[in-house]
Scaffold this active site. Structure first.
Site, PDB file in Angstrom:
ATOM      1  N   CYS A 108       0.885  -1.165   0.000  1.00 50.42           N
ATOM      2  CA  CYS A 108       0.000   0.000   0.000  1.00 50.42           C
ATOM      3  C   CYS A 108       0.916   1.205   0.000  1.00 50.42           C
ATOM      4  O   CYS A 108       1.552   1.500   1.011  1.00 50.42           O
ATOM      5  CB  CYS A 108      -0.924   0.010   1.213  1.00 50.42           C
ATOM      6  SG  CYS A 108      -2.015   1.468   1.258  1.00 50.42           S
ATOM      7  N   CYS A 111      -0.337   4.332   2.537  1.00 50.07           N
ATOM      8  CA  CYS A 111      -0.524   4.150   3.995  1.00 50.07           C
ATOM      9  C   CYS A 111      -0.327   2.671   4.314  1.00 50.07           C
ATOM     10  O   CYS A 111       0.750   2.146   4.117  1.00 50.07           O
ATOM     11  CB  CYS A 111      -1.875   4.674   4.459  1.00 50.07           C
ATOM     12  SG  CYS A 111      -3.285   3.984   3.584  1.00 50.07           S
ATOM     13  N   SER A 112      -1.373   1.990   4.791  1.00 51.95           N
ATOM     14  CA  SER A 112      -1.210   0.566   5.118  1.00 51.95           C
ATOM     15  C   SER A 112      -2.528  -0.176   4.955  1.00 51.95           C
ATOM     16  O   SER A 112      -2.893  -0.990   5.803  1.00 51.95           O
ATOM     17  CB  SER A 112      -0.684   0.399   6.550  1.00 51.95           C
ATOM     18  OG  SER A 112      -1.527   1.064   7.472  1.00 51.95           O
ATOM     19  N   CYS A 113      -3.255   0.101   3.865  1.00 52.65           N
ATOM     20  CA  CYS A 113      -4.494  -0.626   3.601  1.00 52.65           C
ATOM     21  C   CYS A 113      -4.189  -2.118   3.521  1.00 52.65           C
ATOM     22  O   CYS A 113      -3.223  -2.527   2.882  1.00 52.65           O
ATOM     23  CB  CYS A 113      -5.110  -0.137   2.289  1.00 52.65           C
ATOM     24  SG  CYS A 113      -5.762   1.550   2.377  1.00 52.65           S
TER      25      CYS A 113
END
Length: 213
Positions: A108, A111-113
């Protein structure tokens, strides 16, 4: 390599699970209700064992049931619901299959999906800016640094998760597992293999290259 768009991620959403969990953690620590060590232990267990076992069930079922595998690759969210798996970041789950010719890896970039419901908490390295940027630009080098060396003929495809779509890798079934039950197969599937940064080993070894927090 799969292209990625400048899509709107949910990293600034105050109601996102990650932000809410971080706020709760800070509150519990501030009031002295839990210790940092206790939280680290719980997070590590959910991150590496409990959470990823949901994804491992999907993988094991796909390995043993061709019809389910077809449905999983066609619509990951609906197929996961067959195993009563739903929830955080699962509205659109897309599953990509690793083969001898193609290796998939998930990131991602903004961000950190991450599909929490089937992989648990995202590991720290997945959220690190270095991984998020480098895996797109130089995936073979990053994977090699993580312990996964791919043959030159293998095509590497990088899939960028977003607020709209989460990706899961269906790893190759290891040789020597033909006689194993679905439950036994689920035990050898690791979180890292479902992100695409590790290759699975056969019976007697739980997982291939392992990525530490």
């Amino acid at each position: 390599m799969a292209p990625h768009d400048d899509h709107d991620h949910d990293h600034q959403d105050p109601e996102s699970p990650e932000i809410r969990s971080r706020a709760l953690e800070e509150l519990l620590l501030e009031k002295g209700l839990v210790s940092p060590e206790a939280i680290d232990g719980i997070l590590s267990r959910y991150e590496n064992d409990i959470g990823p076992m949901n994804g491992a069930r999907l993988v094991a079922r796909a390995w043993t049931d061709p019809g389910f595998k077809e449905r999983l690759l066609d619509d990951g969210t609906k197929a996961a619901a067959e195993l009563d798996l739903a929830g955080l970041q699962m509205d659109c789950l897309v599953v990509r299959e690793n083969t001898r010719a193609v290796h998939n890896v998930v990131c991602c970039t903004l961000c950190s999906c991450y599909p929490w419901a089937v992989l648990g908490l995202p590991p720290a390295w997945y959220k690190d800016p270095a991984y998020r940027s480098r895996i797109v630009r130089e995936p073979r080098k990053v994977l090699s640094e993580m312990g996964l060396d791919l043959d030159p003929h293998v095509e590497v495809q990088v899939w960028d998760s977003s607020a709209e779509v989460r990706y899961l890798v269906l790893p190759e079934r290891p040789e020597g597992t033909e006689g194993m039950t679905e439950e036994e197969l689920a035990e050898i599937v690791t979180r890292d293999s479902m992100i695409g940064v590790a290759r699975l080993s056969g019976p007697g070894v739980r997982g291939g290259a392992r990525v530490e927090r």
